[in-house]
Motif scaffolding. Structure first.
Motif, PDB file in Angstrom:
ATOM      1  N   TYR A   1       6.774   4.904  15.981  1.00 23.72           N
ATOM      2  CA  TYR A   1       8.060   5.562  15.916  1.00 23.72           C
ATOM      3  C   TYR A   1       8.422   5.974  17.343  1.00 23.72           C
ATOM      4  CZ  TYR A   1       7.370   5.848  10.862  1.00 23.72           C
ATOM      5  OH  TYR A   1       7.162   5.535   9.540  1.00 23.72           O
TER       6      TYR A   1
ATOM      7  N   LEU B   1      11.940   5.102  13.171  1.00 23.60           N
ATOM      8  CA  LEU B   1      10.953   4.048  12.987  1.00 23.60           C
ATOM      9  C   LEU B   1      11.230   2.895  13.947  1.00 23.60           C
ATOM     10  CD1 LEU B   1       9.573   2.592   9.728  1.00 23.60           C
ATOM     11  CD2 LEU B   1      10.678   1.056  11.336  1.00 23.60           C
TER      12      LEU B   1
ATOM     13  N   THR C   1       6.317  -0.946  11.530  1.00 21.97           N
ATOM     14  CA  THR C   1       5.085  -0.630  10.830  1.00 21.97           C
ATOM     15  C   THR C   1       4.461  -1.914  10.313  1.00 21.97           C
ATOM     16  OG1 THR C   1       6.229  -0.303   8.725  1.00 21.97           O
ATOM     17  CG2 THR C   1       5.890   1.649  10.093  1.00 21.97           C
TER      18      THR C   1
ATOM     19  N   ASN D   1       1.540   6.189  14.378  1.00 23.53           N
ATOM     20  CA  ASN D   1       1.439   6.848  13.074  1.00 23.53           C
ATOM     21  C   ASN D   1       0.576   6.026  12.134  1.00 23.53           C
ATOM     22  OD1 ASN D   1       2.831   6.806  10.083  1.00 23.53           O
ATOM     23  ND2 ASN D   1       2.743   8.875  10.931  1.00 23.53           N
TER      24      ASN D   1
ATOM     25  N   GLN E   1      -0.702   6.170   7.885  1.00 23.11           N
ATOM     26  CA  GLN E   1      -0.506   6.891   6.627  1.00 23.11           C
ATOM     27  C   GLN E   1      -0.961   6.050   5.434  1.00 23.11           C
ATOM     28  OE1 GLN E   1       3.877   7.034   5.310  1.00 23.11           O
ATOM     29  NE2 GLN E   1       4.006   6.902   7.546  1.00 23.11           N
ATOM     30  N   ASN E   2      -1.139   6.726   4.314  1.00 22.67           N
ATOM     31  CA  ASN E   2      -1.471   6.006   3.099  1.00 22.67           C
ATOM     32  C   ASN E   2      -0.188   5.574   2.388  1.00 22.67           C
ATOM     33  OD1 ASN E   2      -0.515   8.368   2.020  1.00 22.67           O
ATOM     34  ND2 ASN E   2      -2.321   8.813   0.799  1.00 22.67           N
ATOM     35  N   ASP E   3      -0.325   4.954   1.255  1.00 25.33           N
ATOM     36  CA  ASP E   3       0.837   4.387   0.575  1.00 25.33           C
ATOM     37  C   ASP E   3       1.801   5.445   0.049  1.00 25.33           C
ATOM     38  OD1 ASP E   3      -0.989   1.593  -0.901  1.00 25.33           O
ATOM     39  OD2 ASP E   3      -0.015   1.831   1.049  1.00 25.33           O
ATOM     40  N   TYR E   4       1.313   6.678  -0.082  1.00 25.85           N
ATOM     41  CA  TYR E   4       2.132   7.722  -0.687  1.00 25.85           C
ATOM     42  C   TYR E   4       2.673   8.708   0.343  1.00 25.85           C
ATOM     43  CZ  TYR E   4      -0.753   5.753  -4.356  1.00 25.85           C
ATOM     44  OH  TYR E   4      -1.407   4.878  -5.195  1.00 25.85           O
ATOM     45  N   GLY E   5       2.238   8.566   1.579  1.00 26.29           N
ATOM     46  CA  GLY E   5       2.664   9.499   2.609  1.00 26.29           C
ATOM     47  C   GLY E   5       1.959  10.829   2.559  1.00 26.29           C
ATOM     48  N   THR E   6       0.986  10.959   1.662  1.00 21.89           N
ATOM     49  CA  THR E   6       0.265  12.223   1.547  1.00 21.89           C
ATOM     50  C   THR E   6      -0.826  12.357   2.603  1.00 21.89           C
ATOM     51  OG1 THR E   6      -1.149  11.172  -0.120  1.00 21.89           O
ATOM     52  CG2 THR E   6       0.733  12.461  -0.907  1.00 21.89           C
TER      53      THR E   6
ATOM     54  N   ASN F   1      -1.097  11.444   6.532  1.00 23.67           N
ATOM     55  CA  ASN F   1      -0.122  11.081   7.559  1.00 23.67           C
ATOM     56  C   ASN F   1      -0.560  11.704   8.884  1.00 23.67           C
ATOM     57  OD1 ASN F   1       2.193  10.285   8.882  1.00 23.67           O
ATOM     58  ND2 ASN F   1       3.598  11.385   7.582  1.00 23.67           N
TER      59      ASN F   1
ATOM     60  N   TRP G   1      -0.275  11.601  13.317  1.00 26.45           N
ATOM     61  CA  TRP G   1       0.519  11.198  14.468  1.00 26.45           C
ATOM     62  C   TRP G   1      -0.311  11.242  15.744  1.00 26.45           C
ATOM     63  CZ3 TRP G   1       5.415   9.370  13.930  1.00 26.45           C
ATOM     64  CH2 TRP G   1       6.074   9.631  12.725  1.00 26.45           C
TER      65      TRP G   1
END
Length: 117
Positions: A37, A47, A50, A96, A98-103, A105, A107
């Motif tokens: 990003y 963005l 990714t 960045n 992250q996992n698939d759910y953004g939970t 994350n 930086w």
């Protein structure tokens, strides 16, 4: 916890190229997406590109055809090859993951890219 170490930023003339790298270490369990990003002065973070573990990519229209994202899963490293750079590409670039759910994350600290006209 995941640590991200970015490298490769700098000053380049318009039309030039730079390659950013971001090495991730620590617990990468569940991490699928790695990306870049950027944030220019006075603007929101946006963005750039990714890539997920399968190699599928998502690239912003503003850099499509000029920037290429890639990753080395064995090294947990993501790269951003930036060609035909423009002054409007000047920004701090952030790695960045992250996992698939953004939970999950994380930086990086950011690396400055400055393109002179």
């Amino acid at each position: 916890q995941v640590q991200l170490v970015e490298s490769g930023g700098g000053l380049v003339q318009a039309g030039g190229s730079l390659r950013l790298s971001c090495a991730a270490s620590g617990s990468m369990f569940g991490i699928n997406a790695m990306g870049w990003y950027r944030q220019a002065p006075g603007k929101q973070r946006e963005l750039v590109a990714t890539i997920i573990s399968s190699g599928s990519t998502n690239v912003a229209d503003s850099v499509k055809g000029r920037f290429t994202i890639s990753r080395d899963n064995a090294k947990n490293t993501v790269y951003l090859q930036m060609n035909s750079l423009k002054p409007e590409d000047t920004a701090v670039y952030y790695c960045n993951v992250q996992n698939d759910y953004g939970t999950i994350n994380y930086w990086g600290q950011g690396t400055q890219v400055t393109v002179s006209s």
